[in-house]
Design an enzyme around this catalytic site. Structure first.
Site, short mmCIF file in Angstrom:
data_model
loop_
_atom_site.label_atom_id
_atom_site.label_comp_id
_atom_site.label_asym_id
_atom_site.label_seq_id
_atom_site.Cartn_x
_atom_site.Cartn_y
_atom_site.Cartn_z
CB SER A 8 18.75 19.49 76.98
OG SER A 8 18.60 18.82 75.74
CG HIS A 31 17.39 23.50 75.81
ND1 HIS A 31 17.70 24.78 75.42
CD2 HIS A 31 18.12 22.69 74.98
CE1 HIS A 31 18.56 24.76 74.42
NE2 HIS A 31 18.83 23.50 74.12
CG ASP A 33 18.44 20.39 72.15
OD1 ASP A 33 18.91 21.53 71.94
OD2 ASP A 33 18.64 19.75 73.20
CG MET A 35 18.98 18.41 66.73
SD MET A 35 20.20 17.23 67.31
CE MET A 35 20.53 17.88 68.96
CG HIS A 64 19.24 24.91 70.64
ND1 HIS A 64 20.28 24.18 71.17
CD2 HIS A 64 19.79 25.64 69.62
CE1 HIS A 64 21.39 24.45 70.52
NE2 HIS A 64 21.13 25.32 69.56
CG MET A 66 20.98 22.90 66.92
SD MET A 66 21.40 21.69 68.18
CE MET A 66 19.83 21.59 69.01
CG MET A 135 26.05 26.10 70.42
SD MET A 135 24.71 25.32 71.37
CE MET A 135 25.25 23.60 71.45
CG ASP A 173 22.82 23.60 74.71
OD1 ASP A 173 22.99 22.53 75.35
OD2 ASP A 173 22.04 23.71 73.74
C1 DX5 Z 1 23.40 19.60 71.80
C2 DX5 Z 1 22.14 20.16 72.36
C3 DX5 Z 1 22.11 20.18 73.84
C4 DX5 Z 1 22.26 18.83 74.50
C5 DX5 Z 1 23.06 19.03 75.75
O1 DX5 Z 1 23.54 19.94 70.48
O2 DX5 Z 1 21.94 21.49 71.91
O3 DX5 Z 1 20.98 20.87 74.34
O4 DX5 Z 1 21.06 18.20 74.82
O5 DX5 Z 1 23.31 17.80 76.32
P1 DX5 Z 1 24.36 17.60 77.47
O6 DX5 Z 1 23.93 18.46 78.63
O7 DX5 Z 1 24.27 16.14 77.78
O8 DX5 Z 1 25.70 18.00 76.94
ZN ZN Z 2 20.37 22.69 72.90
#
Ligand code: DX5
Ligand code: ZN
Length: 221
Positions: A8, A31, A33, A35, A64, A66, A135, A173
């Site tokens: 990620s 990956h 993210d 947001m 991903h 969010m 999650m 994740d």
């Molecule tokens: C959190 C993200 C993850 C995050 C995971 O909401 O969806 O992808 O980057 O980070 P680690 O591996 O540090 O928990």
């Molecule tokens: Zn993620």
């Protein structure tokens, strides 16, 4: 089953994605993210940035989302060339239609559930998705503690995938490192997102290979 390790980039240097990508070439996918500061209390970037990430990456991009309004916004990421687009069940009013639209646009379609969301909907419609994301932290931030209590959902999803004979991936994740990946792979996960436990290392490719090896050794045990 071969475990997939998807670093990620939430834990990467946001001003140097190109050089960061060069340090994770042994990964299966990157990956990403997205947001929006509404669905989760954190803000990263949107489609224009992801479009460039897809252009510069030699690996498939695993988006991903969010964000709210996925039913209108998600297909743009598939159109941009994301290999897979994961949306949250909690953010979609029409998840089946959305999964079909993502596949129609040429990407894999994945559905994610937050820790407080049960699996009933997902299990009832498993054949609509290419991947399920359970999650293992509250979405929003990297570096949080893995929630082992989510393994019941992982075991249930794996059992149903096997029962139906489906060719779909089961992703986890949040909080994945060389210890917790053992627990998650034993429960039946086959695709692992890891941010801080990869980007904190000086040799990230070595860490990716270690994680994959631990997951392959423990899968379904
Ligand atoms: C959190 C993200 C993850 C995050 C995971 O909401 O969806 O992808 O980057 O980070 P680690 O591996 O540090 O928990
Ligand atoms: Zn993620």
């Amino acid at each position: 089953m071969t475990a997939h390790i998807n670093p990620s980039i939430l834990s990467a240097d946001f001003a140097n994605f190109e050089s960061e990508f060069a340090t994770i070439t042994d990964a299966d996918a990157v990956h990403v993210d997205v947001m929006d500061g509404h669905f989760v209390p954190n803000l990263t970037f949107g489609l224009p940035v992801v479009r460039r990430l897809i252009e510069i990456s030699t690996l498939p991009i695993d988006v991903h989302l969010m964000i709210e309004n996925v039913d209108t916004l998600a297909v743009g990421y598939a159109d941009a060339g994301a290999a897979s687009v994961t949306f949250h069940q909690e953010a979609s009013k029409t998840p089946i239609e959305l999964a079909r639209a993502l596949k129609g646009a040429g990407s894999k379609a994945a559905i994610a559930v937050k820790p407080g969301t049960g699996l009933n909907f997902v299990l009832d419609h498993l054949n609509e998705f290419d991947m399920v994301l359970v999650m293992t932290v509250e979405p929003g931030f990297g570096g949080q503690r893995f929630m082992p209590e989510m393994m019941d959902k992982v075991r249930t999803a794996r059992a149903e995938i096997v029962r139906l004979g489906l060719d779909i991936r089961l992703q986890v994740d949040g909080g994945i490192d060389e210890n917790t990946i053992e627990i998650a792979s034993a429960a039946g996960a086959d695709t692992f997102v890891a941010g801080s436990s990869i980007f904190s290392k000086s040799d990230r490719n070595q860490q990716i290979r270690t994680l994959r090896e631990v997951a392959n050794r423990n899968f379904g045990n």
